[in-house]
Enzyme design. Structure first.
Site, PDB file in Angstrom:
ATOM      1  N   GLY A  14       0.827  -1.205   0.000  1.00  0.00           N
ATOM      2  CA  GLY A  14       0.000   0.000   0.000  1.00  0.00           C
ATOM      3  C   GLY A  14       0.856   1.248   0.000  1.00  0.00           C
ATOM      4  O   GLY A  14       0.666   2.138   0.835  1.00  0.00           O
ATOM      5  N   THR A  16       1.307   3.575  -2.533  1.00  0.00           N
ATOM      6  CA  THR A  16       1.074   4.519  -3.625  1.00  0.00           C
ATOM      7  C   THR A  16       0.439   5.843  -3.201  1.00  0.00           C
ATOM      8  O   THR A  16       0.345   6.764  -4.008  1.00  0.00           O
ATOM      9  CB  THR A  16       0.180   3.875  -4.708  1.00  0.00           C
ATOM     10  OG1 THR A  16      -1.073   3.510  -4.127  1.00  0.00           O
ATOM     11  CG2 THR A  16       0.847   2.641  -5.299  1.00  0.00           C
ATOM     12  N   SER A  17       0.004   5.944  -1.966  1.00  0.00           N
ATOM     13  CA  SER A  17      -0.627   7.189  -1.521  1.00  0.00           C
ATOM     14  C   SER A  17      -0.529   7.294  -0.007  1.00  0.00           C
ATOM     15  O   SER A  17      -0.176   6.326   0.677  1.00  0.00           O
ATOM     16  CB  SER A  17      -2.104   7.250  -1.946  1.00  0.00           C
ATOM     17  OG  SER A  17      -2.845   6.233  -1.299  1.00  0.00           O
ATOM     18  N   ILE A  19       0.067   7.559   3.798  1.00  0.00           N
ATOM     19  CA  ILE A  19       1.143   7.178   4.717  1.00  0.00           C
ATOM     20  C   ILE A  19       2.159   6.273   4.028  1.00  0.00           C
ATOM     21  O   ILE A  19       3.369   6.416   4.209  1.00  0.00           O
ATOM     22  CB  ILE A  19       0.546   6.503   5.961  1.00  0.00           C
ATOM     23  CG1 ILE A  19      -0.247   7.525   6.791  1.00  0.00           C
ATOM     24  CG2 ILE A  19       1.642   5.854   6.811  1.00  0.00           C
ATOM     25  CD1 ILE A  19      -1.123   6.911   7.861  1.00  0.00           C
ATOM     26  N   SER A 138      -4.365   1.399  14.133  1.00  0.00           N
ATOM     27  CA  SER A 138      -5.097   2.661  14.128  1.00  0.00           C
ATOM     28  C   SER A 138      -5.541   2.979  15.553  1.00  0.00           C
ATOM     29  O   SER A 138      -5.710   2.072  16.374  1.00  0.00           O
ATOM     30  CB  SER A 138      -6.330   2.552  13.222  1.00  0.00           C
ATOM     31  OG  SER A 138      -7.216   3.634  13.418  1.00  0.00           O
ATOM     32  N   TYR A 151     -14.014  -2.071  10.581  1.00  0.00           N
ATOM     33  CA  TYR A 151     -12.661  -1.551  10.408  1.00  0.00           C
ATOM     34  C   TYR A 151     -11.900  -1.555  11.739  1.00  0.00           C
ATOM     35  O   TYR A 151     -10.750  -1.990  11.812  1.00  0.00           O
ATOM     36  CB  TYR A 151     -12.718  -0.138   9.845  1.00  0.00           C
ATOM     37  CG  TYR A 151     -11.377   0.549   9.741  1.00  0.00           C
ATOM     38  CD1 TYR A 151     -10.578   0.372   8.617  1.00  0.00           C
ATOM     39  CD2 TYR A 151     -10.917   1.385  10.751  1.00  0.00           C
ATOM     40  CE1 TYR A 151      -9.349   1.003   8.515  1.00  0.00           C
ATOM     41  CE2 TYR A 151      -9.696   2.020  10.659  1.00  0.00           C
ATOM     42  CZ  TYR A 151      -8.902   1.828   9.536  1.00  0.00           C
ATOM     43  OH  TYR A 151      -7.677   2.454   9.448  1.00  0.00           O
TER      44      TYR A 151
END
Length: 250
Positions: A14, A16-17, A19, A138, A151
């Site tokens: 992950g 590509t954007s 963080i 998180s 989530y």
């Protein structure tokens, strides 16, 4: 900028954007060979151009085991071992209890929990002894959020992974830590909050709840990840590091 990670091999899922992208930039700037993953080729190619340095982009969905295998096959073609894994790929959507579908549950757990588990497990043959693993959890792992229970449950599972994996990997001296960002300025967050003025209003409201008085920047989370990955954190293992302006502490 230092050269703490010269000759180190770093894998970021992950990347590509948000963080992940900020962290890839930071590792690359400090001399690492960085591999990032992303699901969309055009976004992946743009991230590779933006990051620069010794960067390789591998298109893939980390909820799919075959894509994870392709990632590590690509790493092995260039390097004999991996020093750092940042299992960061993930995401979620709002759904209150009573409106949670099986698809919502499956998609969120597959991406966040299954993806994290197998990103790490499939790295083990290449991870050198004494390597560092960082997992993205998180602040929702310890605090309630309306309509965000699925989530939040995935992020609590990720935090639990760190506690347990340090025992599984203790003979190899591989450290496993979790980073728990708070509200952070990313494209994904804007999308989650509905975009435009609605997103800005929500972020402004949340900033007022944060003791430091603002939301975070991806670059601030990246600095914490690099710390956990570095020798400066050599005696830090199994923790959950909150990077949230103090929000989870009140």
């Amino acid at each position: 900028m230092t050269n703490r990670f010269v000759n180190k091999v770093v894998v970021i899922s992950g990347g590509t954007s948000g963080i992940g992208l900020a962290t890839a930039k930071a590792f690359s700037a400090e001399g690492a060979s960085v591999f990032i993953t992303g699901r969309r080729k055009e976004t992946l190619d743009a991230a590779v151009r933006e990051i620069g340095g010794r960067i390789t982009g591998i298109q893939g969905d980390m909820s799919r085991l075959a894509d994870i295998d392709r990632l590590y096959d690509a790493v092995q073609q260039k390097h004999s071992s991996i020093d750092i894994v940042f299992a960061n790929a993930g995401g979620g959507e709002f759904a209150p209890l009573g409106a949670i579908s099986e698809d919502h549950y499956q998609k969120t757990f597959d991406t966040n929990v299954k993806g994290t588990l197998f990103t790490v497990q499939k790295a083990l043959p290449l991870l050198r002894d004494g390597a560092s693993i960082i997992l993205t959890s998180s602040t929702t792992s310890i605090s309630g959020t309306p309509a965000f229970s699925v989530y939040s449950a995935t992020k609590a599972a990720i935090r639990s992974f760190a506690r347990n994996w340090i025992l599984d990997l203790k003979d190899r001296r591989i450290r496993v830590n979790a980073i728990s960002p708070g509200v952070t300025e990313t494209a994904g967050l804007n999308e989650l909050f509905g975009g435009g003025d609605q997103a800005e209003g929500t972020k402004n409201y949340l900033a007022g709840q944060i003791p430091i008085g603002r939301i975070g920047k991806p670059e601030e989370i990246a600095k914490a990840v690099l710390f956990l990955a570095s020798e400066d954190a050599s005696f830090i293992n199994g923790i959950e590091l909150f990077v949230d302006g103090g929000h989870a502490q009140i």
